[in-house]
Motif scaffolding. Structure first.
Motif, PDB file in Angstrom:
ATOM      1  N   SER A  63      -7.330   5.248  -3.946  1.00 26.52           N
ATOM      2  CA  SER A  63      -8.004   3.789  -3.700  1.00 26.52           C
ATOM      3  C   SER A  63      -7.881   3.027  -4.896  1.00 26.52           C
ATOM      4  CB  SER A  63      -9.176   3.698  -2.854  1.00 26.52           C
ATOM      5  OG  SER A  63     -10.243   4.394  -3.791  1.00 26.52           O
ATOM      6  N   MET A  64      -7.946   3.702  -6.162  1.00 23.69           N
ATOM      7  CA  MET A  64      -7.773   2.937  -7.264  1.00 23.69           C
ATOM      8  C   MET A  64      -6.481   1.811  -7.161  1.00 23.69           C
ATOM      9  SD  MET A  64      -5.797   2.809 -10.055  1.00 23.69           S
ATOM     10  CE  MET A  64      -5.095   4.287 -10.839  1.00 23.69           C
ATOM     11  N   ILE A  65      -5.577   2.120  -6.602  1.00 23.45           N
ATOM     12  CA  ILE A  65      -4.197   1.229  -6.924  1.00 23.45           C
ATOM     13  C   ILE A  65      -4.752  -0.097  -6.371  1.00 23.45           C
ATOM     14  CG2 ILE A  65      -2.609   3.168  -6.779  1.00 23.45           C
ATOM     15  CD1 ILE A  65      -2.169   2.298  -3.651  1.00 23.45           C
ATOM     16  N   GLN A  66      -5.761  -0.421  -5.597  1.00 23.92           N
ATOM     17  CA  GLN A  66      -6.172  -1.562  -4.795  1.00 23.92           C
ATOM     18  C   GLN A  66      -6.810  -2.487  -5.939  1.00 23.92           C
ATOM     19  OE1 GLN A  66      -8.516  -1.807  -1.083  1.00 23.92           O
ATOM     20  NE2 GLN A  66      -7.545   0.393  -0.795  1.00 23.92           N
ATOM     21  N   LEU A  67      -7.321  -1.714  -7.126  1.00 27.34           N
ATOM     22  CA  LEU A  67      -7.773  -2.611  -8.222  1.00 27.34           C
ATOM     23  C   LEU A  67      -6.633  -3.078  -9.391  1.00 27.34           C
ATOM     24  CD1 LEU A  67     -10.817  -0.448  -8.788  1.00 27.34           C
ATOM     25  CD2 LEU A  67     -10.781  -2.684  -7.426  1.00 27.34           C
ATOM     26  N   HIS A  68      -5.644  -2.817  -9.182  1.00 23.02           N
ATOM     27  CA  HIS A  68      -4.361  -2.626 -10.028  1.00 23.02           C
ATOM     28  C   HIS A  68      -3.685  -3.932 -10.058  1.00 23.02           C
ATOM     29  CE1 HIS A  68      -1.121  -1.614 -12.873  1.00 23.02           C
ATOM     30  NE2 HIS A  68      -1.863  -0.774 -13.379  1.00 23.02           N
ATOM     31  N   PRO A  69      -3.242  -4.676 -11.130  1.00 22.61           N
ATOM     32  CA  PRO A  69      -2.547  -5.888 -10.813  1.00 22.61           C
ATOM     33  C   PRO A  69      -1.062  -5.682 -10.326  1.00 22.61           C
ATOM     34  CG  PRO A  69      -3.189  -5.464 -13.088  1.00 22.61           C
ATOM     35  CD  PRO A  69      -3.984  -4.549 -12.377  1.00 22.61           C
ATOM     36  N   HIS A  70      -0.835  -4.706 -10.624  1.00 16.56           N
ATOM     37  CA  HIS A  70       0.824  -4.642 -10.357  1.00 16.56           C
ATOM     38  C   HIS A  70       1.189  -3.135  -9.512  1.00 16.56           C
ATOM     39  CE1 HIS A  70       5.179  -5.094 -11.968  1.00 16.56           C
ATOM     40  NE2 HIS A  70       5.198  -5.066 -10.613  1.00 16.56           N
ATOM     41  N   VAL A  71       1.360  -3.283  -8.414  1.00 17.02           N
ATOM     42  CA  VAL A  71       1.558  -1.775  -7.762  1.00 17.02           C
ATOM     43  C   VAL A  71       2.570  -1.916  -6.634  1.00 17.02           C
ATOM     44  CG1 VAL A  71       0.417  -0.052  -6.256  1.00 17.02           C
ATOM     45  CG2 VAL A  71      -0.910  -1.320  -7.888  1.00 17.02           C
ATOM     46  N   THR A  72       3.267  -1.184  -6.686  1.00 20.60           N
ATOM     47  CA  THR A  72       4.554  -1.019  -5.612  1.00 20.60           C
ATOM     48  C   THR A  72       4.383   0.408  -4.972  1.00 20.60           C
ATOM     49  OG1 THR A  72       6.082  -2.355  -6.656  1.00 20.60           O
ATOM     50  CG2 THR A  72       6.822  -1.214  -4.937  1.00 20.60           C
ATOM     51  N   VAL A  73       4.020   0.144  -3.395  1.00 22.87           N
ATOM     52  CA  VAL A  73       4.073   1.440  -2.666  1.00 22.87           C
ATOM     53  C   VAL A  73       5.298   1.542  -1.798  1.00 22.87           C
ATOM     54  CG1 VAL A  73       2.787   2.775  -1.039  1.00 22.87           C
ATOM     55  CG2 VAL A  73       1.530   1.303  -2.577  1.00 22.87           C
ATOM     56  N   VAL A  74       5.952   2.626  -1.886  1.00 25.52           N
ATOM     57  CA  VAL A  74       7.152   2.918  -1.100  1.00 25.52           C
ATOM     58  C   VAL A  74       7.000   3.939  -0.337  1.00 25.52           C
ATOM     59  CG1 VAL A  74       9.625   3.282  -1.122  1.00 25.52           C
ATOM     60  CG2 VAL A  74       8.482   2.316  -3.223  1.00 25.52           C
ATOM     61  N   LEU A  75       7.091   3.568   1.055  1.00 28.23           N
ATOM     62  CA  LEU A  75       6.696   4.573   2.317  1.00 28.23           C
ATOM     63  C   LEU A  75       7.896   4.696   3.212  1.00 28.23           C
ATOM     64  CD1 LEU A  75       3.323   3.125   3.235  1.00 28.23           C
ATOM     65  CD2 LEU A  75       3.688   4.942   1.494  1.00 28.23           C
ATOM     66  N   ASP A  76       8.027   6.169   3.521  1.00 24.06           N
ATOM     67  CA  ASP A  76       9.116   6.051   4.519  1.00 24.06           C
ATOM     68  C   ASP A  76       8.465   5.930   6.066  1.00 24.06           C
ATOM     69  OD1 ASP A  76       7.627   8.449   5.367  1.00 24.06           O
ATOM     70  OD2 ASP A  76       9.367   9.783   5.219  1.00 24.06           O
ATOM     71  N   GLU A  77       8.938   5.868   7.117  1.00 21.15           N
ATOM     72  CA  GLU A  77       8.291   5.447   8.378  1.00 21.15           C
ATOM     73  C   GLU A  77       7.204   6.184   8.469  1.00 21.15           C
ATOM     74  OE1 GLU A  77      11.477   5.413  11.306  1.00 21.15           O
ATOM     75  OE2 GLU A  77      10.159   4.538  12.542  1.00 21.15           O
ATOM     76  N   ALA A  78       7.275   7.737   8.350  1.00 14.09           N
ATOM     77  CA  ALA A  78       6.211   8.603   8.872  1.00 14.09           C
ATOM     78  C   ALA A  78       5.027   8.342   8.012  1.00 14.09           C
ATOM     79  CB  ALA A  78       6.971   9.986   8.555  1.00 14.09           C
ATOM     80  N   ALA A  79       5.390   7.988   6.629  1.00 15.13           N
ATOM     81  CA  ALA A  79       3.922   7.970   5.894  1.00 15.13           C
ATOM     82  C   ALA A  79       3.443   6.546   6.101  1.00 15.13           C
ATOM     83  CB  ALA A  79       4.550   8.119   4.326  1.00 15.13           C
ATOM     84  N   ALA A  80       4.041   5.641   6.643  1.00 13.81           N
ATOM     85  CA  ALA A  80       3.514   4.312   6.960  1.00 13.81           C
ATOM     86  C   ALA A  80       2.956   4.051   8.185  1.00 13.81           C
ATOM     87  CB  ALA A  80       4.647   3.370   6.603  1.00 13.81           C
ATOM     88  N   SER A  81       3.138   5.317   8.907  1.00 16.12           N
ATOM     89  CA  SER A  81       2.507   5.152  10.309  1.00 16.12           C
ATOM     90  C   SER A  81       1.133   4.890  10.750  1.00 16.12           C
ATOM     91  CB  SER A  81       3.072   6.315  11.244  1.00 16.12           C
ATOM     92  OG  SER A  81       2.377   7.504  10.700  1.00 16.12           O
ATOM     93  N   ALA A  82       0.244   5.450   9.822  1.00 12.34           N
ATOM     94  CA  ALA A  82      -1.214   5.103   9.905  1.00 12.34           C
ATOM     95  C   ALA A  82      -1.638   3.726   9.257  1.00 12.34           C
ATOM     96  CB  ALA A  82      -1.924   6.326   9.267  1.00 12.34           C
ATOM     97  N   LEU A  83      -0.878   2.845   8.797  1.00 12.74           N
ATOM     98  CA  LEU A  83      -1.271   1.574   8.209  1.00 12.74           C
ATOM     99  C   LEU A  83      -1.772   0.863   9.528  1.00 12.74           C
ATOM    100  CD1 LEU A  83       1.334   0.998   5.604  1.00 12.74           C
ATOM    101  CD2 LEU A  83      -0.856   1.595   5.116  1.00 12.74           C
ATOM    102  N   GLN A  84      -2.776  -0.068   9.402  1.00  9.01           N
ATOM    103  CA  GLN A  84      -3.294  -0.844  10.351  1.00  9.01           C
ATOM    104  C   GLN A  84      -2.945  -2.182   9.991  1.00  9.01           C
ATOM    105  OE1 GLN A  84      -5.663   0.004  12.867  1.00  9.01           O
ATOM    106  NE2 GLN A  84      -5.145   2.340  12.148  1.00  9.01           N
ATOM    107  N   HIS A  85      -2.682  -2.467   8.867  1.00  2.00           N
ATOM    108  CA  HIS A  85      -2.675  -4.054   8.458  1.00  2.00           C
ATOM    109  C   HIS A  85      -1.380  -4.361   7.712  1.00  2.00           C
ATOM    110  CE1 HIS A  85      -6.861  -4.024   9.863  1.00  2.00           C
ATOM    111  NE2 HIS A  85      -7.191  -3.351   8.657  1.00  2.00           N
ATOM    112  N   SER A  86      -0.963  -3.505   6.810  1.00  2.00           N
ATOM    113  CA  SER A  86      -0.054  -3.667   5.947  1.00  2.00           C
ATOM    114  C   SER A  86       1.625  -3.859   6.398  1.00  2.00           C
ATOM    115  CB  SER A  86       0.032  -2.648   4.789  1.00  2.00           C
ATOM    116  OG  SER A  86      -1.119  -2.471   4.477  1.00  2.00           O
TER     117      SER A  86
END
Ligand code: GLP
Length: 240
Positions: free
Chosen positions: A217-240
């Motif tokens: 969860s530290m990534i939320q504090l970092h100024p420059h983050v890119t997260v690359v997800l495939d469809e399955a790994a993104a499947s639990a996101l609620q808002h993004s």
């Protein structure tokens, strides 16, 4: 934070590789933070197909099992040699992995941090995520200011990683890992996750409470983050 949702793990690899390739075209002696595990493999595969000279790139691995020397077949140094250095044509002397057999492991960890600093810091830190929210081997809870150090592995991590060994008993109990503070000093964090088994962890890292009990969860504090997800790994996101 930029979230890139793609179809397959191979697509995720292509997107992530483009980000690394753009950096190296701009800065041939860029400093990369290198991850092992299955998550970054599509990235390395796709990067190998870019028309790119990576021979000046400098690299620092995230972690290494304590007790495994660089020639041990399951050491991360060997994985980096095989999957990254050989495949991408990196220059071995420019790529550093903590020595899991250093006589003084605590000192090796401190020196590793110093070597990263002396190289001018990491431009892009490639990251996977553990199913328990670890980054590198920073098991929960891990201080967000922790430095490269010796850590004990969680039972769940040893079980997760047993697939790379002959048996669970063969998985080392300790490791040297870049700390959370060390990782957060990288100028750009590039986290890649694929597969349904990472969906929950990816969602908690991106959208959950920021807490040292879930290190990613530290990534939320970092100024420059890119997260690359495939469809399955993104499947639990609620808002993004
Ligand atoms: C391992 C590594 C991490 C890696 C994570 C996920 O234990 N130390 O650097 O990101 O766990 O592994 P995988 O990508 O194989 O799921």
């Amino acid at each position: 934070m930029k979230i890139i949702r793609t179809g397959t793990s191979a697509d995720a690899g292509v997107h992530a590789a483009r980000i690394v390739a753009a950096l190296v075209r701009d800065k041939p002696a860029a400093v990369l933070g290198l991850a092992t595990g299955s998550s970054p493999m599509p990235l390395y595969e796709a990067l190998a197909h870019e028309d790119l000279d990576l021979s000046q790139v400098r690299g620092f691995s995230l972690d290494e099992y304590l007790g495994l020397g660089s020639t041990h077949k399951h050491s991360y140094a060997q994985v980096i040699q095989r999957e990254v250095i050989d495949r991408l044509g990196l220059t071995p002397s420019l790529i550093h992995t903590p020595d899991g057999q250093a006589p003084d492991a605590a000192r090796e960890a401190r020196d590793f941090d110093a070597r990263i600093r002396a190289a001018g810091g990491i431009d892009i830190q490639i990251l996977g995520i553990g199913s328990n929210g670890h980054l590198a081997f920073n098991e929960p809870p891990s201080s967000f200011t922790s430095r490269t150090r010796v850590v004990e592995l969680a039972d769940s991590t040893r079980k997760d990683n047993a697939r790379f060994f002959d048996s669970l008993e063969d998985v080392p109990t300790h490791a040297i890992t870049q700390g959370m503070g060390t990782i957060s000093e990288a100028r750009h964090l590039l986290l890649i996750a694929h597969d349904l088994r990472k969906a929950e962890a990816a969602a908690r890292a991106i959208e959950g409470p920021v807490t040292e009990d879930f290190p990613a969860s530290m990534i939320q504090l970092h100024p420059h983050v890119t997260v690359v997800l495939d469809e399955a790994a993104a499947s639990a996101l609620q808002h993004s």
